[in-house]
Design a protein around this motif. Structure first.
Motif, short mmCIF file in Angstrom:
data_model
loop_
_atom_site.label_atom_id
_atom_site.label_comp_id
_atom_site.label_asym_id
_atom_site.label_seq_id
_atom_site.Cartn_x
_atom_site.Cartn_y
_atom_site.Cartn_z
N UNK A 228 0.64 -1.10 0.00
CA UNK A 228 0.13 -0.19 0.18
C UNK A 228 0.85 1.48 0.33
N UNK A 229 1.83 1.09 0.83
CA UNK A 229 2.86 2.41 0.78
C UNK A 229 3.31 2.69 -0.47
N UNK A 230 4.12 1.62 -1.56
CA UNK A 230 4.53 2.37 -2.87
C UNK A 230 3.56 2.23 -3.66
N UNK A 231 2.11 1.46 -3.44
CA UNK A 231 0.63 2.64 -4.20
C UNK A 231 0.57 3.74 -3.96
N UNK A 232 0.63 4.41 -2.44
CA UNK A 232 0.33 5.85 -1.81
C UNK A 232 1.57 6.23 -2.87
N UNK A 233 2.25 6.70 -2.88
CA UNK A 233 3.73 7.17 -3.07
C UNK A 233 3.50 7.52 -4.15
N UNK A 234 3.15 7.04 -5.44
CA UNK A 234 3.74 6.63 -6.80
C UNK A 234 2.41 7.21 -7.34
N UNK A 235 1.34 7.02 -7.02
CA UNK A 235 0.19 8.16 -6.40
C UNK A 235 0.71 9.90 -6.55
N UNK A 236 1.44 9.80 -5.17
CA UNK A 236 2.04 11.25 -5.09
C UNK A 236 2.69 11.71 -5.23
N UNK A 237 3.72 10.53 -6.10
CA UNK A 237 4.88 11.33 -6.56
C UNK A 237 4.23 11.76 -8.24
N UNK A 238 2.83 10.90 -8.93
CA UNK A 238 2.65 11.53 -9.62
C UNK A 238 1.49 12.51 -10.09
N UNK A 239 1.52 12.89 -8.60
CA UNK A 239 0.77 14.22 -8.42
C UNK A 239 1.47 15.53 -8.15
N UNK A 240 2.55 15.33 -7.95
CA UNK A 240 3.40 16.02 -7.70
C UNK A 240 4.25 16.34 -9.08
N UNK B 12 11.76 -5.88 -19.16
CA UNK B 12 12.40 -7.46 -20.01
C UNK B 12 13.92 -7.30 -19.35
N UNK B 13 14.25 -7.19 -18.74
CA UNK B 13 15.67 -7.67 -17.91
C UNK B 13 15.54 -7.85 -17.15
N UNK B 14 14.74 -8.70 -16.28
CA UNK B 14 14.38 -9.24 -15.04
C UNK B 14 14.84 -8.43 -13.97
N UNK B 15 14.16 -7.01 -14.01
CA UNK B 15 15.02 -6.52 -12.75
C UNK B 15 13.79 -7.17 -11.95
N UNK B 16 14.32 -6.43 -10.30
CA UNK B 16 13.64 -7.01 -8.94
C UNK B 16 12.70 -6.13 -9.01
N UNK B 17 11.69 -6.19 -8.20
CA UNK B 17 10.23 -5.76 -7.57
C UNK B 17 10.76 -4.25 -7.40
N UNK B 18 11.81 -4.48 -6.04
CA UNK B 18 12.11 -2.80 -5.86
C UNK B 18 13.07 -1.81 -6.76
N UNK B 19 13.97 -2.77 -7.92
CA UNK B 19 14.38 -2.04 -8.70
C UNK B 19 13.77 -1.36 -9.48
N UNK B 20 12.27 -2.56 -9.91
CA UNK B 20 11.49 -1.55 -10.54
C UNK B 20 10.77 -0.49 -10.29
N UNK B 21 9.97 -0.91 -8.94
CA UNK B 21 9.50 0.57 -8.04
C UNK B 21 10.60 2.11 -8.34
N UNK B 22 12.44 1.53 -8.18
CA UNK B 22 13.22 3.08 -7.50
C UNK B 22 13.31 3.47 -9.32
N UNK B 23 13.21 2.46 -10.52
CA UNK B 23 13.22 2.88 -11.62
C UNK B 23 12.20 4.20 -11.99
N UNK B 24 11.36 3.55 -11.54
CA UNK B 24 9.97 3.70 -11.77
C UNK B 24 10.20 5.12 -11.05
N UNK B 25 9.84 5.44 -9.86
CA UNK B 25 9.99 6.46 -9.11
C UNK B 25 11.55 7.73 -9.89
N UNK B 26 12.39 7.26 -10.34
CA UNK B 26 12.97 8.05 -11.00
C UNK B 26 13.03 8.71 -12.27
#
Length: 251
Positions: free
Chosen positions: A34-46, A74-88
């Motif tokens: 839930x925290x990841x989803x809330x932060x993603x929504x907040x970042x996209x608003x920003x 496609x490069x099989x990054x982990x979920x944590x790596x995908x999350x950080x890449x998304x935010x970046x």
């Protein structure tokens, strides 16, 4: 409270409030998913707020994130790596708000000093975000997203695999979206020319292995819809078009 720190000059009057909004997301306490989803929504608003302040950037963060996530998966990054890449990917241009507006909107060639100021934006963005704990890994990717495979990038001149993988992915996604939008602005109806430019940049500006993988992904039907972490639009479809107007500067 202004949380941006003294090392970065806040050229835009809204920048301190934008960074404070991101700081607030650092203090949200929820279960991990839930925290990841809330932060993603907040970042996209920003990000929508950031892009409203930058000329010709509407939708750039979301489209860049869509491309980056498709490649990361496609490069099989982990979920944590995908999350950080998304935010970046969403926040990679926040440092542009530290650049004087007359440089960002200048129609003609930049002077040497102006170009040097523009080149400071990855470092400035990283300095703004580094104090935010949940963005620490994303900050590293943002700091290096204008490095080049051949070592002639900025701000640190890193080369090849010394550049973090996430930064190399972000550089490719950012470049593709900038090229595609410029070409759509002059009424080229598909992304073939943008993909051809990526082929030329492979081995100089961009990681050649990543370019090869990206070119294989471009026509893949599995890219239909959101490529992970929610709400990133299809990176190769007609939905990637931009509003009428001049093309974005090729930062």
């Amino acid at each position: 409270m202004n949380s941006t720190g003294s090392a970065v000059q806040c050229r835009h009057p809204d920048l301190a409030a934008i960074v404070d909004e991101l700081h607030a997301l650092d203090h949200v306490r929820l279960p991990a998913r839930s925290l990841t989803n809330v932060r993603a929504v907040g970042i996209r608003r920003v990000v929508r707020r950031i892009e409203s302040l930058l000329p010709h950037h509407k939708g750039h963060g979301e489209r860049t994130a869509g491309c980056a996530l498709a490649l990361g998966q496609a490069l099989d990054l982990s979920q944590d790596e995908l999350r950080d890449l998304h935010f970046a990917a969403l926040l990679h241009d926040i440092g542009l708000l530290t650049i004087p507006a007359d440089i960002l909107s200048k129609a003609g060639p930049l002077t040497g000093d102006e170009y040097a100021a523009l080149q400071s934006h990855p470092r400035a963005g990283a300095e703004l975000l580094e104090p935010i704990r949940f963005l620490r890994e994303a900050t590293l990717l943002i700091a290096h997203h204008h490095e080049r495979w051949d070592g002639f990038g900025y701000p640190y001149g890193l080369r090849g695999q010394f550049i973090p993988l996430g930064s190399r992915i972000l550089a490719l996604a950012d470049t593709f979206d900038t090229l595609a939008n410029r070409m759509l602005a002059v009424e080229v109806s598909d992304h073939e020319s943008a993909l051809a430019h990526l082929r030329v940049m492979a081995g100089s500006q961009l990681d050649p292995g990543l370019v090869e993988t990206f070119l294989r992904l471009a026509p893949a039907s599995r890219l239909d819809g959101s490529p992970g972490w929610g709400c990133a639009p299809h990176p190769f479809g007609r939905g990637a078009s931009v509003p009428p107007g001049p093309p974005p500067a090729p930062f």
